[in-house]
Scaffold this active site. Structure first.
Site, PDB file in Angstrom:
ATOM      1  N   ASN A  79       0.851  -1.188   0.000  1.00 41.56           N
ATOM      2  CA  ASN A  79       0.000   0.000   0.000  1.00 41.56           C
ATOM      3  C   ASN A  79       0.899   1.254   0.000  1.00 41.56           C
ATOM      4  O   ASN A  79       1.756   1.397   0.880  1.00 41.56           O
ATOM      5  CB  ASN A  79      -0.889  -0.042   1.261  1.00 41.56           C
ATOM      6  CG  ASN A  79      -1.810   1.146   1.365  1.00 41.56           C
ATOM      7  OD1 ASN A  79      -1.386   2.286   1.179  1.00 41.56           O
ATOM      8  ND2 ASN A  79      -3.058   0.903   1.677  1.00 41.56           N
ATOM      9  N   HIS A  95       0.892   6.060   2.197  1.00 39.24           N
ATOM     10  CA  HIS A  95       1.624   6.940   3.111  1.00 39.24           C
ATOM     11  C   HIS A  95       2.834   7.619   2.472  1.00 39.24           C
ATOM     12  O   HIS A  95       3.414   8.529   3.064  1.00 39.24           O
ATOM     13  CB  HIS A  95       1.948   6.214   4.404  1.00 39.24           C
ATOM     14  CG  HIS A  95       0.680   5.912   5.142  1.00 39.24           C
ATOM     15  ND1 HIS A  95      -0.206   6.903   5.508  1.00 39.24           N
ATOM     16  CD2 HIS A  95       0.097   4.747   5.490  1.00 39.24           C
ATOM     17  CE1 HIS A  95      -1.258   6.355   6.087  1.00 39.24           C
ATOM     18  NE2 HIS A  95      -1.103   5.047   6.088  1.00 39.24           N
ATOM     19  N   HIS A 118      -5.781   3.610  -1.447  1.00 38.26           N
ATOM     20  CA  HIS A 118      -7.134   3.938  -0.984  1.00 38.26           C
ATOM     21  C   HIS A 118      -7.432   5.351  -1.451  1.00 38.26           C
ATOM     22  O   HIS A 118      -6.773   6.297  -1.015  1.00 38.26           O
ATOM     23  CB  HIS A 118      -7.151   3.830   0.546  1.00 38.26           C
ATOM     24  CG  HIS A 118      -8.483   4.078   1.179  1.00 38.26           C
ATOM     25  ND1 HIS A 118      -8.688   3.928   2.531  1.00 38.26           N
ATOM     26  CD2 HIS A 118      -9.678   4.465   0.663  1.00 38.26           C
ATOM     27  CE1 HIS A 118      -9.950   4.205   2.828  1.00 38.26           C
ATOM     28  NE2 HIS A 118     -10.569   4.547   1.703  1.00 38.26           N
ATOM     29  N   ARG A 171      -9.529   8.114  -0.870  1.00 40.27           N
ATOM     30  CA  ARG A 171     -10.503   8.554   0.132  1.00 40.27           C
ATOM     31  C   ARG A 171     -11.349   9.695  -0.415  1.00 40.27           C
ATOM     32  O   ARG A 171     -10.906  10.462  -1.269  1.00 40.27           O
ATOM     33  CB  ARG A 171      -9.772   9.027   1.398  1.00 40.27           C
ATOM     34  CG  ARG A 171      -9.315   7.877   2.276  1.00 40.27           C
ATOM     35  CD  ARG A 171      -8.707   8.412   3.558  1.00 40.27           C
ATOM     36  NE  ARG A 171      -8.531   7.361   4.526  1.00 40.27           N
ATOM     37  CZ  ARG A 171      -9.420   7.063   5.487  1.00 40.27           C
ATOM     38  NH1 ARG A 171     -10.530   7.770   5.622  1.00 40.27           N
ATOM     39  NH2 ARG A 171      -9.192   6.078   6.317  1.00 40.27           N
ATOM     40  N   ARG A 230      -7.083  12.740   1.197  1.00 38.54           N
ATOM     41  CA  ARG A 230      -6.005  13.160   2.108  1.00 38.54           C
ATOM     42  C   ARG A 230      -4.641  12.609   1.701  1.00 38.54           C
ATOM     43  O   ARG A 230      -3.625  13.154   2.074  1.00 38.54           O
ATOM     44  CB  ARG A 230      -6.321  12.779   3.548  1.00 38.54           C
ATOM     45  CG  ARG A 230      -6.313  11.290   3.780  1.00 38.54           C
ATOM     46  CD  ARG A 230      -6.440  10.971   5.234  1.00 38.54           C
ATOM     47  NE  ARG A 230      -7.796  11.236   5.720  1.00 38.54           N
ATOM     48  CZ  ARG A 230      -8.287  10.686   6.820  1.00 38.54           C
ATOM     49  NH1 ARG A 230      -7.530   9.892   7.549  1.00 38.54           N
ATOM     50  NH2 ARG A 230      -9.515  10.916   7.199  1.00 38.54           N
ATOM     51  N   GLU A 281      -8.802   0.413  -3.033  1.00 34.05           N
ATOM     52  CA  GLU A 281      -9.643   0.425  -1.829  1.00 34.05           C
ATOM     53  C   GLU A 281     -10.565   1.624  -1.894  1.00 34.05           C
ATOM     54  O   GLU A 281     -10.118   2.730  -2.217  1.00 34.05           O
ATOM     55  CB  GLU A 281      -8.775   0.590  -0.579  1.00 34.05           C
ATOM     56  CG  GLU A 281      -8.181  -0.667  -0.051  1.00 34.05           C
ATOM     57  CD  GLU A 281      -7.377  -0.376   1.211  1.00 34.05           C
ATOM     58  OE1 GLU A 281      -7.572   0.680   1.846  1.00 34.05           O
ATOM     59  OE2 GLU A 281      -6.541  -1.214   1.528  1.00 34.05           O
ATOM     60  N   THR A 313      -8.314   3.581   8.626  1.00 36.37           N
ATOM     61  CA  THR A 313      -9.501   2.725   8.675  1.00 36.37           C
ATOM     62  C   THR A 313      -9.545   2.031  10.037  1.00 36.37           C
ATOM     63  O   THR A 313      -8.572   1.395  10.446  1.00 36.37           O
ATOM     64  CB  THR A 313      -9.429   1.667   7.549  1.00 36.37           C
ATOM     65  OG1 THR A 313      -9.066   2.327   6.346  1.00 36.37           O
ATOM     66  CG2 THR A 313     -10.751   0.970   7.373  1.00 36.37           C
ATOM     67  N   GLU A 345     -11.223  -9.243   3.076  1.00 38.42           N
ATOM     68  CA  GLU A 345      -9.931  -8.872   3.652  1.00 38.42           C
ATOM     69  C   GLU A 345     -10.145  -8.820   5.155  1.00 38.42           C
ATOM     70  O   GLU A 345     -10.936  -8.005   5.665  1.00 38.42           O
ATOM     71  CB  GLU A 345      -9.435  -7.518   3.133  1.00 38.42           C
ATOM     72  CG  GLU A 345      -8.079  -7.175   3.758  1.00 38.42           C
ATOM     73  CD  GLU A 345      -7.481  -5.874   3.270  1.00 38.42           C
ATOM     74  OE1 GLU A 345      -7.725  -5.477   2.106  1.00 38.42           O
ATOM     75  OE2 GLU A 345      -6.750  -5.249   4.063  1.00 38.42           O
ATOM     76  N   HIS A 363      -3.851  -4.564   7.679  1.00 38.81           N
ATOM     77  CA  HIS A 363      -3.949  -3.448   8.618  1.00 38.81           C
ATOM     78  C   HIS A 363      -3.047  -3.694   9.814  1.00 38.81           C
ATOM     79  O   HIS A 363      -3.277  -4.606  10.603  1.00 38.81           O
ATOM     80  CB  HIS A 363      -5.373  -3.154   9.099  1.00 38.81           C
ATOM     81  CG  HIS A 363      -5.527  -1.690   9.406  1.00 38.81           C
ATOM     82  ND1 HIS A 363      -5.031  -1.126  10.543  1.00 38.81           N
ATOM     83  CD2 HIS A 363      -6.057  -0.689   8.676  1.00 38.81           C
ATOM     84  CE1 HIS A 363      -5.260   0.171  10.511  1.00 38.81           C
ATOM     85  NE2 HIS A 363      -5.875   0.467   9.388  1.00 38.81           N
TER      86      HIS A 363
HETATM   87  N1  PXP Z   1      -6.063  -2.931   4.355  1.00 38.55           N
HETATM   88  C1  PXP Z   1      -6.947  -1.923   4.521  1.00 38.55           C
HETATM   89  C2  PXP Z   1      -8.381  -2.169   4.206  1.00 38.55           C
HETATM   90  C3  PXP Z   1      -6.525  -0.658   4.951  1.00 38.55           C
HETATM   91  O1  PXP Z   1      -7.419   0.332   5.099  1.00 38.55           O
HETATM   92  C4  PXP Z   1      -5.157  -0.467   5.214  1.00 38.55           C
HETATM   93  C5  PXP Z   1      -4.683   0.882   5.661  1.00 38.55           C
HETATM   94  O2  PXP Z   1      -4.778   1.801   4.649  1.00 38.55           O
HETATM   95  C6  PXP Z   1      -4.276  -1.537   5.017  1.00 38.55           C
HETATM   96  C7  PXP Z   1      -4.758  -2.763   4.612  1.00 38.55           C
HETATM   97  C8  PXP Z   1      -2.808  -1.404   5.241  1.00 38.55           C
HETATM   98  O3  PXP Z   1      -2.583  -1.146   6.586  1.00 38.55           O
HETATM   99  P1  PXP Z   1      -1.137  -0.663   7.039  1.00 38.55           P
HETATM  100  O4  PXP Z   1      -0.862   0.620   6.345  1.00 38.55           O
HETATM  101  O5  PXP Z   1      -1.288  -0.530   8.517  1.00 38.55           O
HETATM  102  O6  PXP Z   1      -0.189  -1.747   6.641  1.00 38.55           O
END
Ligand code: PXP
Length: 241
Positions: free
Chosen positions: A7, A10, A43, A45, A49, A70, A101, A152, A192
């Site tokens: 992902n 960030h 994601h 949003r 953001r 996402e 999330t 998921e 997550h």
């Molecule tokens: N899966 C989902 C549905 C999420 O919302 C997130 C966070 O954006 C992640 C996975 C990845 O989580 P992390 O960034 O904590 O690894």
């Protein structure tokens, strides 16, 4: 073999903190795939953001592996997802005031809206739709009727567990949920809060893991792992050695 999807949200968070054009989540996706990731997650949003429409369009063009979009059930974002045609759309709950999330979808209560959104995504030709859910039996039971192909599993509570006993309790819940989802014919994804410390125990305990989605820990590790070289390069420029 479990697939690893990275992902890149960030990287965009950091870019946007300075309203800059870098670091670029699209470039991060290229590095991630070069390093062996099986795909990329983002994601989009409602408040934009981190990831924005420009990122979505470029990620669609450059990602060679699996692309996981996402999204919430917000009609505008669903429209963008349909137009983007990712390999996977993962529906997640979204609240503007949350930092990230915070939990899975309430599939039981939101069944009607979730079912119609899954249908929209499938009708648009998106081959796989997943629902982000907590490891709760009644929630999982409600998933097949929505038409989703996959779940998921929300691993955030496991990741935040404060004691070994608590961690074990969450692992058992996740393992039971993965088995239940598999029996229901659903593909099992998870994510997550998974990181370099908690992943090995998780992978050992939870069966049928087709795919994991990991972001924050990898981006944080990349920042710290790159700090030494970054300072040395700047020191050379400033001090000449
Ligand atoms: N899966 C989902 C549905 C999420 O919302 C997130 C966070 O954006 C992640 C996975 C990845 O989580 P992390 O960034 O904590 O690894």
């Amino acid at each position: 073999m479990t697939r690893l999807l990275i992902n890149v949200d960030h990287v965009a968070t950091l870019r946007n903190a300075r309203r800059e054009s870098f670091p670029d989540p699209v470039a991060a996706a290229v590095f991630a795939e070069k390093a062996g990731a099986d795909g990329i997650v983002f994601h989009l949003r409602e408040d934009r953001r981190h990831i924005n429409e420009r990122d979505v369009a470029l990620l669609k063009q450059i990602v060679r592996g699996k692309l996981d979009f996402e999204l919430s059930t917000d009609p505008d974002v669903v429209r963008i997802c349909c137009a983007t045609q990712p390999h996977l759309a993962t529906l997640v709950p979204e609240r503007r005031e949350e930092v990230t999330t915070e939990g899975g979808l309430d599939v039981q209560r939101g069944q009607e809206l979730i079912t119609s959104t899954v249908a929209r995504l499938r009708d648009a030709g998106i081959p796989e739709v997943a629902l982000f859910v907590d490891p709760v039996e009644a929630q999982l039971e409600a998933v097949p009727d929505t038409g989703a192909d996959a779940i998921e599993l929300h691993t955030g509570d496991y990741a935040k567990a404060g004691t070994p006993a608590e961690r074990q309790r969450h692992l058992e819940r996740l393992a039971r949920a993965a088995s239940q989802a598999h029996r229901l014919g659903l593909t099992v994804h998870a994510g997550h809060g998974l990181d370099y410390h908690n992943y090995p125990l998780f992978a050992e305990a939870v069966p049928h893991l087709a795919e994991v989605s990991i972001g924050f820990a990898v981006v944080a590790h990349a920042v710290m792992g790159g700090m030494d070289e970054a300072v040395r390069t700047m020191r050379y420029l400033v001090k000449g050695y």
